[in-house]
Design a protein around this motif. Structure first.
Motif, PDB file in Angstrom:
ATOM      1  N   CYS A 125       1.158  -1.318  -0.038  1.00  0.00           N
ATOM      2  CA  CYS A 125      -0.029  -0.041  -0.520  1.00  0.00           C
ATOM      3  C   CYS A 125       0.772   1.173   0.562  1.00  0.00           C
ATOM      4  CB  CYS A 125      -1.222   0.124   1.015  1.00  0.00           C
ATOM      5  SG  CYS A 125      -2.245  -1.291   1.321  1.00  0.00           S
ATOM      6  N   THR A 126       1.799   1.584   0.907  1.00  0.00           N
ATOM      7  CA  THR A 126       3.147   2.710   0.755  1.00  0.00           C
ATOM      8  C   THR A 126       3.539   2.379  -0.187  1.00  0.00           C
ATOM      9  OG1 THR A 126       4.434   1.061   2.278  1.00  0.00           O
ATOM     10  CG2 THR A 126       3.327   2.393   3.082  1.00  0.00           C
ATOM     11  N   ASN A 127       3.602   2.090  -1.735  1.00  0.00           N
ATOM     12  CA  ASN A 127       4.121   1.852  -2.520  1.00  0.00           C
ATOM     13  C   ASN A 127       3.230   2.147  -4.159  1.00  0.00           C
ATOM     14  OD1 ASN A 127       6.957   1.357  -1.805  1.00  0.00           O
ATOM     15  ND2 ASN A 127       6.666  -0.659  -2.653  1.00  0.00           N
ATOM     16  N   GLN A 128       1.987   2.197  -3.689  1.00  0.00           N
ATOM     17  CA  GLN A 128       0.687   2.344  -4.397  1.00  0.00           C
ATOM     18  C   GLN A 128       0.098   3.534  -3.534  1.00  0.00           C
ATOM     19  OE1 GLN A 128      -2.145  -0.980  -4.388  1.00  0.00           O
ATOM     20  NE2 GLN A 128      -3.921   0.448  -5.045  1.00  0.00           N
ATOM     21  N   ILE A 129      -0.002   3.994  -2.391  1.00  0.00           N
ATOM     22  CA  ILE A 129      -0.500   5.251  -2.342  1.00  0.00           C
ATOM     23  C   ILE A 129       0.452   6.356  -1.824  1.00  0.00           C
ATOM     24  CG2 ILE A 129      -2.580   6.871  -0.998  1.00  0.00           C
ATOM     25  CD1 ILE A 129      -4.469   4.227  -1.427  1.00  0.00           C
ATOM     26  N   ASP A 130       0.062   7.672  -1.405  1.00  0.00           N
ATOM     27  CA  ASP A 130       1.509   8.496  -1.021  1.00  0.00           C
ATOM     28  C   ASP A 130       0.427   8.482   0.826  1.00  0.00           C
ATOM     29  OD1 ASP A 130       3.358  10.899  -0.024  1.00  0.00           O
ATOM     30  OD2 ASP A 130       2.132  11.638  -1.452  1.00  0.00           O
ATOM     31  N   TYR A 131       1.426   8.515   1.597  1.00  0.00           N
ATOM     32  CA  TYR A 131       1.430   7.995   3.328  1.00  0.00           C
ATOM     33  C   TYR A 131       1.627   8.788   3.845  1.00  0.00           C
ATOM     34  CZ  TYR A 131      -1.785   3.912   2.387  1.00  0.00           C
ATOM     35  OH  TYR A 131      -3.331   3.549   2.565  1.00  0.00           O
ATOM     36  N   GLY A 132       2.508  10.055   3.070  1.00  0.00           N
ATOM     37  CA  GLY A 132       3.703  11.163   3.583  1.00  0.00           C
ATOM     38  C   GLY A 132       2.893  11.654   4.707  1.00  0.00           C
ATOM     39  N   ASP A 133       2.255  12.005   4.810  1.00  0.00           N
ATOM     40  CA  ASP A 133       1.055  12.429   5.621  1.00  0.00           C
ATOM     41  C   ASP A 133       0.932  12.170   7.152  1.00  0.00           C
ATOM     42  OD1 ASP A 133       2.506  14.713   4.789  1.00  0.00           O
ATOM     43  OD2 ASP A 133       0.006  15.919   3.817  1.00  0.00           O
ATOM     44  N   ASP A 134       0.441  10.800   6.565  1.00  0.00           N
ATOM     45  CA  ASP A 134       0.079   9.628   7.627  1.00  0.00           C
ATOM     46  C   ASP A 134       0.823   9.063   8.513  1.00  0.00           C
ATOM     47  OD1 ASP A 134      -1.202   7.059   8.942  1.00  0.00           O
ATOM     48  OD2 ASP A 134      -2.173   7.099   6.767  1.00  0.00           O
ATOM     49  N   PRO A 135       0.656   9.889  10.066  1.00  0.00           N
ATOM     50  CA  PRO A 135       1.417   8.696  11.548  1.00  0.00           C
ATOM     51  C   PRO A 135       1.982   7.779  11.405  1.00  0.00           C
ATOM     52  CG  PRO A 135      -0.727  10.311  11.197  1.00  0.00           C
ATOM     53  CD  PRO A 135      -1.054  10.189  10.211  1.00  0.00           C
ATOM     54  N   PRO A 154      -6.048   7.256   3.600  1.00  0.00           N
ATOM     55  CA  PRO A 154      -4.409   8.072   4.436  1.00  0.00           C
ATOM     56  C   PRO A 154      -4.815   8.593   5.474  1.00  0.00           C
ATOM     57  CG  PRO A 154      -4.034   7.849   2.146  1.00  0.00           C
ATOM     58  CD  PRO A 154      -5.120   7.379   2.310  1.00  0.00           C
ATOM     59  N   GLN A 155      -4.146   8.642   6.741  1.00  0.00           N
ATOM     60  CA  GLN A 155      -4.901  10.078   7.777  1.00  0.00           C
ATOM     61  C   GLN A 155      -3.499  11.256   7.761  1.00  0.00           C
ATOM     62  OE1 GLN A 155      -4.539   7.829  11.515  1.00  0.00           O
ATOM     63  NE2 GLN A 155      -5.902   6.059  10.439  1.00  0.00           N
ATOM     64  N   LYS A 156      -4.489  12.204   8.415  1.00  0.00           N
ATOM     65  CA  LYS A 156      -3.877  13.190   8.033  1.00  0.00           C
ATOM     66  C   LYS A 156      -3.052  13.343   9.909  1.00  0.00           C
ATOM     67  CE  LYS A 156      -3.985  14.255   3.848  1.00  0.00           C
ATOM     68  NZ  LYS A 156      -3.250  13.887   3.108  1.00  0.00           N
ATOM     69  N   ASP A 193       9.669   8.367   5.859  1.00  0.00           N
ATOM     70  CA  ASP A 193       8.129   8.401   6.765  1.00  0.00           C
ATOM     71  C   ASP A 193       6.931   8.898   5.997  1.00  0.00           C
ATOM     72  OD1 ASP A 193       8.995   5.967   6.768  1.00  0.00           O
ATOM     73  OD2 ASP A 193       9.387   6.361   8.708  1.00  0.00           O
ATOM     74  N   THR A 194       7.357  11.103   6.524  1.00  0.00           N
ATOM     75  CA  THR A 194       6.789  12.061   5.772  1.00  0.00           C
ATOM     76  C   THR A 194       6.243  12.456   4.504  1.00  0.00           C
ATOM     77  OG1 THR A 194       8.734  12.933   6.918  1.00  0.00           O
ATOM     78  CG2 THR A 194       7.136  12.463   8.340  1.00  0.00           C
ATOM     79  N   GLY A 195       7.807  12.441   4.209  1.00  0.00           N
ATOM     80  CA  GLY A 195       8.092  12.958   2.536  1.00  0.00           C
ATOM     81  C   GLY A 195       8.254  14.053   2.928  1.00  0.00           C
ATOM     82  N   TYR A 196       9.157  14.774   4.619  1.00  0.00           N
ATOM     83  CA  TYR A 196       9.661  15.579   4.289  1.00  0.00           C
ATOM     84  C   TYR A 196      10.539  15.296   5.154  1.00  0.00           C
ATOM     85  CZ  TYR A 196       5.192  18.485   3.065  1.00  0.00           C
ATOM     86  OH  TYR A 196       4.400  19.143   2.643  1.00  0.00           O
ATOM     87  N   CYS A 197      12.008  16.346   4.774  1.00  0.00           N
ATOM     88  CA  CYS A 197      13.387  16.853   5.680  1.00  0.00           C
ATOM     89  C   CYS A 197      12.474  17.156   6.789  1.00  0.00           C
ATOM     90  CB  CYS A 197      13.839  16.719   4.622  1.00  0.00           C
ATOM     91  SG  CYS A 197      14.548  15.954   3.415  1.00  0.00           S
ATOM     92  N   PRO A 198      13.434  16.607   8.164  1.00  0.00           N
ATOM     93  CA  PRO A 198      13.094  16.920   9.062  1.00  0.00           C
ATOM     94  C   PRO A 198      14.328  19.150   9.099  1.00  0.00           C
ATOM     95  CG  PRO A 198      13.959  15.388   9.121  1.00  0.00           C
ATOM     96  CD  PRO A 198      13.811  15.437   7.945  1.00  0.00           C
ATOM     97  N   PRO A 199      13.546  19.559  10.115  1.00  0.00           N
ATOM     98  CA  PRO A 199      14.523  20.659  10.134  1.00  0.00           C
ATOM     99  C   PRO A 199      16.306  20.294  11.029  1.00  0.00           C
ATOM    100  CG  PRO A 199      12.320  21.286  11.098  1.00  0.00           C
ATOM    101  CD  PRO A 199      12.625  19.846  10.818  1.00  0.00           C
ATOM    102  N   VAL A 200      16.703  21.476  10.821  1.00  0.00           N
ATOM    103  CA  VAL A 200      17.456  20.834  11.451  1.00  0.00           C
ATOM    104  C   VAL A 200      17.955  21.132  12.449  1.00  0.00           C
ATOM    105  CG1 VAL A 200      20.332  21.164  11.275  1.00  0.00           C
ATOM    106  CG2 VAL A 200      18.888  20.841   9.343  1.00  0.00           C
ATOM    107  N   GLN A 201      18.536  19.861  13.655  1.00  0.00           N
ATOM    108  CA  GLN A 201      18.718  20.345  15.153  1.00  0.00           C
ATOM    109  C   GLN A 201      20.279  21.106  15.017  1.00  0.00           C
ATOM    110  OE1 GLN A 201      17.360  17.406  16.794  1.00  0.00           O
ATOM    111  NE2 GLN A 201      15.479  17.049  16.483  1.00  0.00           N
ATOM    112  N   HIS A 202      20.104  21.870  16.306  1.00  0.00           N
ATOM    113  CA  HIS A 202      21.884  22.444  16.540  1.00  0.00           C
ATOM    114  C   HIS A 202      21.823  21.456  17.658  1.00  0.00           C
ATOM    115  CE1 HIS A 202      21.802  24.547  12.896  1.00  0.00           C
ATOM    116  NE2 HIS A 202      21.026  24.963  13.299  1.00  0.00           N
TER     117      HIS A 202
END
Length: 203
Positions: A125-135, A154-156, A193-202
């Motif tokens: 399913c993860t290759n068939q549908i975009d679950y980028g925002d799914d927790p 997909p859950q938002k 997992d999310t489709g977003y690169c997380p912000p850089v932590q310092h």
């Protein structure tokens, strides 16, 4: 002298006749016994009763047992691989256990059509549908698709913070995480997992 001779001849003749009659009588008796003895076996054979055939007990027992409901299970194959149980509320283990115990795959039960999109054969399913925002993680999502035959909606969980990940690129190759205390595997896993690169932590 002539009279005595005549009397003797008469006596001899009478005795001979008596002997002949007696011999004839014995012969007739023996013939009668032979005929009666030879005819008795056939008569007894004709009169002997034929034993009645006993009914088969096995057929009665088989009919009493009855045949389990369902479809005969193919040798070496699980019921869930033989029949589509996509709408069945029972889990695979329960269905296959019934097939193993009885030799028959149970009829699919209709528990209502699951929500979601029908899963394409051989595709996750993860290759068939975009679950980028799914927790939920990929394992949970794909498990639902495998068990039900439907990919869940997909859950938002809100828009993840960070930078949208470029297709086919790792976050650590897209953004400089030199000062980030997290290792590359953790950062790239979040991006995958999310489709977003997380912000850089310092530090």
């Amino acid at each position: 002298m002539s009279q005595r001779t005549t009397v003797r001849h008469a006596r001899k003749t009478a005795a001979a006749m008596l002997i002949a009659i007696a011999a004839f009588g014995l012969t007739a008796c023996q013939d009668g016994d032979t005929n009666s003895s030879s005819s008795s076996p056939s008569a007894s054979a004709t009169q002997s009763p034929t034993p009645a055939a006993k009914p088969s007990q096995g057929s009665d027992q088989d009919s009493a047992k009855g045949t389990p409901s369902g479809i005969p299970r193919k040798p070496g194959m699980r019921c869930t691989n033989q029949i589509d149980y996509g709408d069945d509320p029972r889990d695979n283990a329960t269905i296959n256990s019934i097939g193993s115990d009885t030799g028959y795959c149970p009829e699919p039960q209709k528990g209502g059509t699951p929500s979601g999109t029908p899963r394409k054969p051989g595709m996750r399913c993860t290759n068939q549908i975009d679950y980028g925002d799914d927790p939920r993680d990929n394992a949970t999502i794909n498990s639902i698709g495998s068990d039900t035959g439907y990919c869940p909606e997909p859950q938002k969980g809100g828009t993840p913070s960070g930078t949208p990940r470029k297709p086919g690129m790792r976050c650590t190759n897209q953004i400089d995480y030199g000062d980030d205390p997290r290792d590359n595997a953790t950062i790239n896993s979040i991006g995958s997992d999310t489709g977003y690169c997380p912000p850089v932590q310092h530090q």
